[in-house]
Design a protein around this motif. Structure first.
Motif, PDB file in Angstrom:
ATOM      1  N   LYS A  85       0.831  -1.203   0.000  1.00 18.12           N
ATOM      2  CA  LYS A  85       0.000   0.000   0.000  1.00 18.12           C
ATOM      3  C   LYS A  85       0.870   1.258   0.000  1.00 18.12           C
ATOM      4  O   LYS A  85       0.606   2.217  -0.721  1.00 18.12           O
ATOM      5  CB  LYS A  85      -0.924  -0.001   1.226  1.00 18.12           C
ATOM      6  CG  LYS A  85      -1.876   1.149   1.262  1.00 18.12           C
ATOM      7  CD  LYS A  85      -2.838   1.040   2.422  1.00 18.12           C
ATOM      8  CE  LYS A  85      -3.795   2.207   2.407  1.00 18.12           C
ATOM      9  NZ  LYS A  85      -4.759   2.143   3.485  1.00 18.12           N
ATOM     10  N   GLN A  86       1.934   1.237   0.793  1.00 23.75           N
ATOM     11  CA  GLN A  86       2.840   2.388   0.849  1.00 23.75           C
ATOM     12  C   GLN A  86       3.529   2.600  -0.499  1.00 23.75           C
ATOM     13  O   GLN A  86       3.653   3.727  -0.972  1.00 23.75           O
ATOM     14  CB  GLN A  86       3.877   2.189   1.959  1.00 23.75           C
ATOM     15  CG  GLN A  86       4.725   3.397   2.219  1.00 23.75           C
ATOM     16  CD  GLN A  86       3.935   4.555   2.797  1.00 23.75           C
ATOM     17  OE1 GLN A  86       3.189   4.398   3.737  1.00 23.75           O
ATOM     18  NE2 GLN A  86       4.088   5.722   2.224  1.00 23.75           N
TER      19      GLN A  86
ATOM     20  N   VAL B 189       7.879   3.944 -13.322  1.00 27.56           N
ATOM     21  CA  VAL B 189       9.307   4.097 -13.060  1.00 27.56           C
ATOM     22  C   VAL B 189       9.541   4.385 -11.577  1.00 27.56           C
ATOM     23  O   VAL B 189      10.439   3.803 -10.943  1.00 27.56           O
ATOM     24  CB  VAL B 189       9.915   5.217 -13.943  1.00 27.56           C
ATOM     25  CG1 VAL B 189      11.356   5.485 -13.569  1.00 27.56           C
ATOM     26  CG2 VAL B 189       9.772   4.869 -15.405  1.00 27.56           C
ATOM     27  N   LYS B 190       8.712   5.255 -11.014  1.00 26.91           N
ATOM     28  CA  LYS B 190       8.839   5.581  -9.594  1.00 26.91           C
ATOM     29  C   LYS B 190       8.537   4.350  -8.735  1.00 26.91           C
ATOM     30  O   LYS B 190       9.204   4.114  -7.736  1.00 26.91           O
ATOM     31  CB  LYS B 190       7.889   6.726  -9.237  1.00 26.91           C
ATOM     32  CG  LYS B 190       8.190   7.380  -7.911  1.00 26.91           C
ATOM     33  CD  LYS B 190       7.188   8.447  -7.551  1.00 26.91           C
ATOM     34  CE  LYS B 190       7.304   9.675  -8.393  1.00 26.91           C
ATOM     35  NZ  LYS B 190       6.405  10.766  -7.932  1.00 26.91           N
ATOM     36  N   LEU B 191       7.556   3.567  -9.139  1.00 25.71           N
ATOM     37  CA  LEU B 191       7.207   2.352  -8.406  1.00 25.71           C
ATOM     38  C   LEU B 191       8.384   1.375  -8.388  1.00 25.71           C
ATOM     39  O   LEU B 191       8.721   0.818  -7.341  1.00 25.71           O
ATOM     40  CB  LEU B 191       5.975   1.688  -9.025  1.00 25.71           C
ATOM     41  CG  LEU B 191       5.534   0.368  -8.399  1.00 25.71           C
ATOM     42  CD1 LEU B 191       5.139   0.558  -6.950  1.00 25.71           C
ATOM     43  CD2 LEU B 191       4.392  -0.240  -9.185  1.00 25.71           C
ATOM     44  N   GLU B 192       9.019   1.186  -9.535  1.00 29.35           N
ATOM     45  CA  GLU B 192      10.146   0.262  -9.594  1.00 29.35           C
ATOM     46  C   GLU B 192      11.320   0.763  -8.751  1.00 29.35           C
ATOM     47  O   GLU B 192      11.961  -0.008  -8.039  1.00 29.35           O
ATOM     48  CB  GLU B 192      10.589   0.047 -11.035  1.00 29.35           C
ATOM     49  CG  GLU B 192      11.644  -1.027 -11.163  1.00 29.35           C
ATOM     50  CD  GLU B 192      11.896  -1.443 -12.597  1.00 29.35           C
ATOM     51  OE1 GLU B 192      12.531  -2.500 -12.770  1.00 29.35           O
ATOM     52  OE2 GLU B 192      11.473  -0.723 -13.526  1.00 29.35           O
ATOM     53  N   ARG B 193      11.599   2.043  -8.803  1.00 27.71           N
ATOM     54  CA  ARG B 193      12.685   2.603  -7.987  1.00 27.71           C
ATOM     55  C   ARG B 193      12.399   2.435  -6.494  1.00 27.71           C
ATOM     56  O   ARG B 193      13.283   2.080  -5.718  1.00 27.71           O
ATOM     57  CB  ARG B 193      12.889   4.077  -8.326  1.00 27.71           C
ATOM     58  CG  ARG B 193      13.488   4.296  -9.710  1.00 27.71           C
ATOM     59  CD  ARG B 193      13.648   5.747 -10.035  1.00 27.71           C
ATOM     60  NE  ARG B 193      14.603   6.373  -9.115  1.00 27.71           N
ATOM     61  CZ  ARG B 193      14.630   7.669  -8.854  1.00 27.71           C
ATOM     62  NH1 ARG B 193      13.775   8.493  -9.424  1.00 27.71           N
ATOM     63  NH2 ARG B 193      15.525   8.164  -8.023  1.00 27.71           N
ATOM     64  N   LEU B 194      11.153   2.698  -6.095  1.00 24.58           N
ATOM     65  CA  LEU B 194      10.787   2.538  -4.690  1.00 24.58           C
ATOM     66  C   LEU B 194      10.881   1.076  -4.256  1.00 24.58           C
ATOM     67  O   LEU B 194      11.343   0.776  -3.151  1.00 24.58           O
ATOM     68  CB  LEU B 194       9.382   3.078  -4.441  1.00 24.58           C
ATOM     69  CG  LEU B 194       9.234   4.594  -4.454  1.00 24.58           C
ATOM     70  CD1 LEU B 194       7.768   4.988  -4.539  1.00 24.58           C
ATOM     71  CD2 LEU B 194       9.886   5.201  -3.217  1.00 24.58           C
ATOM     72  N   LEU B 195      10.449   0.177  -5.125  1.00 23.24           N
ATOM     73  CA  LEU B 195      10.521  -1.242  -4.807  1.00 23.24           C
ATOM     74  C   LEU B 195      11.976  -1.695  -4.666  1.00 23.24           C
ATOM     75  O   LEU B 195      12.319  -2.431  -3.737  1.00 23.24           O
ATOM     76  CB  LEU B 195       9.811  -2.058  -5.887  1.00 23.24           C
ATOM     77  CG  LEU B 195       9.745  -3.564  -5.678  1.00 23.24           C
ATOM     78  CD1 LEU B 195       9.106  -3.910  -4.348  1.00 23.24           C
ATOM     79  CD2 LEU B 195       8.993  -4.205  -6.820  1.00 23.24           C
TER      80      LEU B 195
ATOM     81  N   TRP C  57      11.632   3.161   4.666  1.00 25.90           N
ATOM     82  CA  TRP C  57      10.626   3.557   5.657  1.00 25.90           C
ATOM     83  C   TRP C  57      10.867   4.970   6.184  1.00 25.90           C
ATOM     84  O   TRP C  57       9.930   5.660   6.567  1.00 25.90           O
ATOM     85  CB  TRP C  57      10.519   2.535   6.782  1.00 25.90           C
ATOM     86  CG  TRP C  57       9.774   1.324   6.294  1.00 25.90           C
ATOM     87  CD1 TRP C  57      10.285   0.093   6.056  1.00 25.90           C
ATOM     88  CD2 TRP C  57       8.389   1.263   5.917  1.00 25.90           C
ATOM     89  NE1 TRP C  57       9.303  -0.741   5.559  1.00 25.90           N
ATOM     90  CE2 TRP C  57       8.128  -0.051   5.463  1.00 25.90           C
ATOM     91  CE3 TRP C  57       7.348   2.179   5.913  1.00 25.90           C
ATOM     92  CZ2 TRP C  57       6.878  -0.457   5.024  1.00 25.90           C
ATOM     93  CZ3 TRP C  57       6.100   1.765   5.475  1.00 25.90           C
ATOM     94  CH2 TRP C  57       5.873   0.477   5.035  1.00 25.90           C
ATOM     95  N   MET C  58      12.131   5.423   6.179  1.00 27.18           N
ATOM     96  CA  MET C  58      12.380   6.825   6.547  1.00 27.18           C
ATOM     97  C   MET C  58      11.766   7.751   5.491  1.00 27.18           C
ATOM     98  O   MET C  58      11.122   8.749   5.828  1.00 27.18           O
ATOM     99  CB  MET C  58      13.882   7.096   6.683  1.00 27.18           C
ATOM    100  CG  MET C  58      14.480   6.511   7.948  1.00 27.18           C
ATOM    101  SD  MET C  58      16.140   7.064   8.391  1.00 27.18           S
ATOM    102  CE  MET C  58      17.054   7.019   6.895  1.00 27.18           C
ATOM    103  N   ILE C  59      11.940   7.410   4.222  1.00 26.59           N
ATOM    104  CA  ILE C  59      11.336   8.201   3.139  1.00 26.59           C
ATOM    105  C   ILE C  59       9.810   8.135   3.229  1.00 26.59           C
ATOM    106  O   ILE C  59       9.121   9.137   3.040  1.00 26.59           O
ATOM    107  CB  ILE C  59      11.837   7.711   1.765  1.00 26.59           C
ATOM    108  CG1 ILE C  59      13.323   8.029   1.607  1.00 26.59           C
ATOM    109  CG2 ILE C  59      11.037   8.337   0.635  1.00 26.59           C
ATOM    110  CD1 ILE C  59      13.952   7.402   0.384  1.00 26.59           C
ATOM    111  N   ALA C  60       9.272   6.958   3.534  1.00 28.91           N
ATOM    112  CA  ALA C  60       7.822   6.794   3.659  1.00 28.91           C
ATOM    113  C   ALA C  60       7.271   7.656   4.797  1.00 28.91           C
ATOM    114  O   ALA C  60       6.212   8.271   4.662  1.00 28.91           O
ATOM    115  CB  ALA C  60       7.470   5.328   3.879  1.00 28.91           C
TER     116      ALA C  60
END
Length: 128
Positions: free
Chosen positions: A64-65, A75-81, A92-95
């Protein structure tokens, strides 16, 4: 007195109902764009969908996060993953920072707006 309460209740219901369609539209729009992103990813990058499916089965909070922070950008999703898998603490600090942006702080009591339409005193309403 009963008429005044009924009128005030009606006004409150009508003013609050004005905001419901726009709130629903934002939620529906966000869900639709996330679904579109996932469909596009399924067509172009099935490996990423497989990774997201594994997360969906094991850590729904993380999924969900990720989807919230990606804002429907593949692209952002893949980088975050990738970040979440490489360095979970940093993710989690970024989240936490991302989530803190959306929280609105309550105004101090001194700065809160107030109505001057009338005041209740001794059971009746005093008109200004």
């Amino acid at each position: 007195m009963n008429k005044v309460i009924k009128v005030l209740s009606l006004v409150l219901v009508l003013t609050s109902s004005v905001y419901l369609p726009s709130a629903f539209a934002v939620t529906a729009n966000n869900t639709a764009s996330t679904t579109e992103m996932l469909i596009t990813l399924a067509e172009t990058d099935p490996v990423l969908i497989d990774r997201l499916n594994d997360i969906a089965l094991t850590d729904k909070k993380l999924l969900k996060q990720l989807l919230n922070m990606a804002e429907s950008e593949p692209v952002k999703l893949e980088r975050l993953l990738n970040l979440a898998e490489r360095n979970a603490h940093m993710f989690w600090m970024i989240a936490n920072i991302y989530n803190a942006q959306s929280i609105t702080l309550e105004q101090p009591v001194d700065e809160q707006p107030f109505s001057t339409f009338g005041a209740i005193s001794d059971g009746g309403i005093i008109q200004n």
